[in-house]
Enzyme design. Structure first.
Site, mmCIF file in Angstrom:
data_model
loop_
_atom_site.group_PDB
_atom_site.id
_atom_site.type_symbol
_atom_site.label_atom_id
_atom_site.label_comp_id
_atom_site.label_asym_id
_atom_site.label_seq_id
_atom_site.Cartn_x
_atom_site.Cartn_y
_atom_site.Cartn_z
ATOM 1 N N HIS A 157 -10.044 1.368 1.487
ATOM 2 C CA HIS A 157 -9.851 2.685 1.969
ATOM 3 C C HIS A 157 -10.924 3.745 1.993
ATOM 4 O O HIS A 157 -10.809 4.355 3.052
ATOM 5 C CB HIS A 157 -8.777 3.329 0.934
ATOM 6 C CG HIS A 157 -7.390 2.867 1.068
ATOM 7 N ND1 HIS A 157 -6.789 2.849 2.227
ATOM 8 C CD2 HIS A 157 -6.540 2.214 0.313
ATOM 9 C CE1 HIS A 157 -5.541 2.334 2.261
ATOM 10 N NE2 HIS A 157 -5.402 1.868 0.846
ATOM 11 N N CYS B 170 0.839 -1.181 -0.111
ATOM 12 C CA CYS B 170 0.030 0.016 -0.001
ATOM 13 C C CYS B 170 0.886 1.447 0.062
ATOM 14 O O CYS B 170 1.755 1.115 0.655
ATOM 15 C CB CYS B 170 -0.926 -0.139 1.220
ATOM 16 S SG CYS B 170 -1.945 1.471 1.561
ATOM 17 N N HIS C 205 -9.141 -3.534 -2.724
ATOM 18 C CA HIS C 205 -8.354 -2.825 -1.827
ATOM 19 C C HIS C 205 -8.458 -1.381 -1.506
ATOM 20 O O HIS C 205 -8.326 -0.764 -0.543
ATOM 21 C CB HIS C 205 -6.759 -3.158 -2.275
ATOM 22 C CG HIS C 205 -5.630 -2.243 -1.665
ATOM 23 N ND1 HIS C 205 -4.667 -2.909 -0.830
ATOM 24 C CD2 HIS C 205 -5.348 -0.904 -1.403
ATOM 25 C CE1 HIS C 205 -3.995 -2.045 -0.431
ATOM 26 N NE2 HIS C 205 -4.420 -0.834 -0.594
ATOM 27 N N GLU C 206 -8.945 -0.652 -2.631
ATOM 28 C CA GLU C 206 -9.133 0.795 -2.628
ATOM 29 C C GLU C 206 -10.458 1.119 -2.139
ATOM 30 O O GLU C 206 -10.559 2.037 -1.269
ATOM 31 C CB GLU C 206 -9.215 1.249 -4.256
ATOM 32 C CG GLU C 206 -7.760 1.270 -5.060
ATOM 33 C CD GLU C 206 -6.535 1.604 -4.125
ATOM 34 O OE1 GLU C 206 -6.610 2.522 -3.189
ATOM 35 O OE2 GLU C 206 -5.431 0.874 -4.073
#
Length: 191
Positions: free
Chosen positions: A161, A114, A157-158
Site C-alpha cells: 500500500h 483488503c 500487503h501493507e
C-alpha cells in the site's frame, strides 16, 4: 476513532501513490494517526465493538488507506494459539522496508482481502514466505524483525500500500487460480 467511513476504497488516487517518508520527531497528527490505526485493528477484531461501529475485521492497515500518503502501517495479527489472547504481532511501523526475503513463496488458500476493496477478488497472491523488515518506532528508533508465514504476508500487503500496489496486482491475470511452482499454501489461516 477511525471507522469504515474513513477508509478510502479502490479507485481513489491516493491508493496508487508512493507514500512519503516520515520524518522525526513525529508531529502530533502523525503520532495520533498511528495510535488510531492500531486501535482500529484491535476494535475491528472485537466482535461487540466491530458490530457497534460497523467495522470490518482487519489485521493490517496502511496510512494511504485513510487518505494519508505517509509511510506508516499498523498490524495486529492474533496468535494462532488459543491458549493465549495475546497478539502474535501488534505494531505500528514507520518507514517499514523489506531488507531481505526468502526465495520460497507462500500464499493464503482463499486469497487475500483488503479493507479498501469491497468486492471478492479470487486468485492466489504469491508472497515471500519469510522476510526481514526494518522500521522505526514512534521515537524514531530503528528495529529489525524477522517474520514468516501469515505475519509476513500481512506486512508485505501493507508495505505494498505504501508503494501504490494493490493485492490483486500480484494475482496472475491469465490464470488467477494457478499456483506458482514450489509455493507453500498456508494452512487454514484467513486474511
Amino acid at each position: 476513532m477511525i471507522t469504515m467511513d474513513d477508509v478510502i476504497r479502490e479507485g481513489h488516487p491516493t491508493l496508487r501513490l508512493t507514500a512519503e517518508e516520515i520524518t522525526f520527531p513525529l508531529d502530533s497528527s502523525v503520532s495520533k494517526l498511528a495510535e488510531d490505526m492500531l486501535q482500529f485493528l484491535i476494535d475491528s477484531q472485537n466482535p461487540e465493538t466491530a458490530e457497534k461501529y460497523g467495522l470490518r475485521a482487519g489485521v493490517g492497515i496502511a496510512a494511504p488507506q485513510v487518505d494519508v500518503s505517509k509511510r506508516l502501517i499498523a498490524v495486529h495479527v492474533p496468535s494462532q494459539n488459543e491458549e493465549t489472547s495475546e497478539a502474535e504481532l501488534s505494531s505500528v511501523m514507520f518507514n517499514p522496508k523489506i531488507m531481505s526475503h526468502s526465495v520460497q513463496q507462500t500464499c493464503l488458500p482463499d486469497g487475500e482481502g483488503c479493507l479498501s476493496v469491497d468486492r471478492e477478488v479470487s486468485g492466489y497472491v504469491p508472497r515471500h514466505k519469510r522476510i526481514t523488515v526494518q522500521y522505526q518506532d514512534a521515537e524514531g528508533i530503528r528495529h529489525k524483525i524477522r517474520l514468516k508465514d501469515f505475519p509476513a504476508i500481512v506486512v508485505q500487503h501493507e508495505i505494498d500500500h505504501l508503494n501504490g500496489v494493490m493485492f490483486y496486482d500480484r494475482i496472475n491475470p491469465n490464470n488467477p487460480l494457478a499456483l506458482p511452482d514450489d509455493i507453500d499454501v498456508l494452512g487454514t489461516t484467513e486474511a
